[in-house]
Design an enzyme around this catalytic site. Structure first.
Site, PDB file in Angstrom:
ATOM      1  N   TYR A  16      38.758  43.785  48.501  1.00 55.33           N
ATOM      2  CA  TYR A  16      37.508  43.818  47.742  1.00 55.33           C
ATOM      3  C   TYR A  16      36.413  44.566  48.494  1.00 55.33           C
ATOM      4  CZ  TYR A  16      33.976  42.071  44.447  1.00 55.33           C
ATOM      5  OH  TYR A  16      32.979  41.959  43.502  1.00 55.33           O
ATOM      6  N   HIS A  36      37.250  43.981  61.465  1.00 53.79           N
ATOM      7  CA  HIS A  36      37.311  43.344  62.781  1.00 53.79           C
ATOM      8  C   HIS A  36      38.486  43.823  63.632  1.00 53.79           C
ATOM      9  CE1 HIS A  36      40.227  40.895  60.567  1.00 53.79           C
ATOM     10  NE2 HIS A  36      40.745  40.598  61.742  1.00 53.79           N
ATOM     11  N   ALA A 143      39.888  43.989  42.594  1.00 54.82           N
ATOM     12  CA  ALA A 143      39.652  45.108  43.504  1.00 54.82           C
ATOM     13  C   ALA A 143      40.356  46.388  43.049  1.00 54.82           C
ATOM     14  CB  ALA A 143      40.098  44.729  44.916  1.00 54.82           C
ATOM     15  N   LYS A 195      35.069  28.801  39.414  1.00 54.83           N
ATOM     16  CA  LYS A 195      36.115  29.491  38.642  1.00 54.83           C
ATOM     17  C   LYS A 195      37.417  29.577  39.417  1.00 54.83           C
ATOM     18  CE  LYS A 195      36.242  33.639  40.863  1.00 54.83           C
ATOM     19  NZ  LYS A 195      37.397  34.479  41.222  1.00 54.83           N
ATOM     20  N   SER A 258      45.109  37.627  39.663  1.00 55.80           N
ATOM     21  CA  SER A 258      44.395  36.539  40.337  1.00 55.80           C
ATOM     22  C   SER A 258      45.341  35.751  41.233  1.00 55.80           C
ATOM     23  CB  SER A 258      43.771  35.600  39.296  1.00 55.80           C
ATOM     24  OG  SER A 258      43.395  34.376  39.897  1.00 55.80           O
ATOM     25  N   ARG A 259      45.032  35.708  42.528  1.00 59.42           N
ATOM     26  CA  ARG A 259      45.844  34.919  43.453  1.00 59.42           C
ATOM     27  C   ARG A 259      45.752  33.437  43.125  1.00 59.42           C
ATOM     28  NH1 ARG A 259      43.548  38.728  47.154  1.00 59.42           N
ATOM     29  NH2 ARG A 259      42.057  37.223  47.992  1.00 59.42           N
ATOM     30  N   ASN A 260      44.576  32.982  42.708  1.00 61.12           N
ATOM     31  CA  ASN A 260      44.411  31.568  42.372  1.00 61.12           C
ATOM     32  C   ASN A 260      45.307  31.177  41.200  1.00 61.12           C
ATOM     33  OD1 ASN A 260      42.113  30.692  44.193  1.00 61.12           O
ATOM     34  ND2 ASN A 260      41.169  32.444  43.189  1.00 61.12           N
TER      35      ASN A 260
END
Length: 339
Positions: A16, A36, A143, A195, A258-260
């Protein structure tokens, strides 16, 4: 690029964060993307794309990669944080001493603070102080579609109107990316957390095989839970009918990007929580969000039965089908009731 004239520094080089950086750069802005992991950033620079997440989207020439945090933060006064919610506070504490005196911060992170259930605005104020302008963007955004330039719309809320206007101008692109301003700072944040929880439930329902009727009922009653919690926190009801509420909820509950949702489907099909997380292979924000949203609901005395049953599955070992039957077996209610 001059060292200090980038329009935006994006903190977080995941899918994202990369997609937002690409979108900004495609709009003609100089953008710095920080990650990072120096090796990962070196790979992005070499390939000029994020092969792991967005392999078919080349970076615009105005997108610059950076692994040195101080250099990245010196490049722009505008900082866009796109990291998982459970490290949000840690990242802000890390960047605070390196930020420019004129810095302004916006985040696209969706969720609440781990363990405490606090809104991210409270985490940001604690980490950064009261003087830095804050903003949040949220809405139905996958994304891959955003990076591909497919039409997308989001909500933007800020504590500072000048910052909100500047961000809307930076992000908005008439060809593909609509940015709606919204004065409801609390509501825009909250929608993105709740959500995620409901999307796990929608996935469970489909994994069990309950069909479209059940999925739609769950989305609708999930929206009611989101709205009740929002009202208790002082959010505006209309926000939850917009991009950061209903828009993001429908997207996340109905599409397998959606991973969820995919995580919930695996649970509905009988997979255990740990195995489902491992199979997804990326952060499932809704897993932590469920615990945090439940804590917030308890703190404010808001009844959220769908959230409660999802919590029982994720943290107490309850079977997904049993959780669904518990919800179906609840006492008759007025649809407009507060519980």
């Amino acid at each position: 690029m001059n060292q200090r004239n980038a329009s935006m520094t994006v903190i977080g080089a995941g899918s994202y964060g990369t997609a937002l950086a690409i979108t900004l750069a495609r709009n003609g802005h100089e953008v710095v993307l920080w990650g990072h992991d120096p090796e990962h950033i070196a790979t992005l620079e070499r390939d000029r794309c994020n092969a792991a997440f967005l392999p078919d989207v080349p970076f615009p020439d105005t997108l610059h990669l950076e692994s040195d945090l101080a250099t990245a933060l010196a490049a722009s006064r505008n900082i866009l944080v796109v990291v998982p919610s459970h490290v949000f506070g840690e990242v802000l504490r890390q960047i605070k001493p390196l930020m420019r005196p004129d810095a302004r911060l916006v985040w696209a992170t969706k969720g609440l603070e781990a363990e405490t259930g606090r809104l991210l605005q409270d985490v940001a104020r604690e980490a950064l102080g009261d003087q830095i302008p804050l903003a949040v963007i949220s809405g139905p955004t996958f994304a891959k579609e955003l990076a591909a330039g497919l039409p997308t719309a989001i909500s933007l809320a800020s504590t500072d109107q000048t910052f909100a206007d500047d961000l809307q101008q930076l992000l908005h692109c008439g060809k593909s990316f609509r940015v709606y301003s919204n004065p409801d700072f609390i509501g825009v944040q909250l929608g993105g957390a709740v959500k995620n929880v409901i999307a796990i439930g929608a996935g469970m329902s489909d994994g069990i095989g309950f069909g479209a009727n059940a999925r739609t009922a769950l989305i609708t009653r999930g929206l009611a839970e989101m709205s009740r919690l929002g009202a208790a926190l002082g959010a505006e009801p209309a926000t939850f009918m917009g991009m950061a509420g209903l828009g993001d909820l429908v997207l996340t509950c109905t599409d397998n990007q959606s991973r969820n949702r995919r995580f919930g489907m695996m649970l509905g099909q009988g997979m255990d929580v740990q195995s489902a997380q491992e199979k997804i292979g990326q952060v499932v924000e809704g897993y932590r969000n469920t615990k945090e949203v439940r804590e917030l609901a308890h703190r404010f005395g808001v009844e959220m039965p769908i959230t409660e049953e999802i919590y029982q599955v994720l943290y107490c070992g309850k079977n997904a089908r049993e959780a669904a039957l518990t919800l179906l077996g609840r006492a008759r209610k007025d649809e407009r009731s507060s519980h």
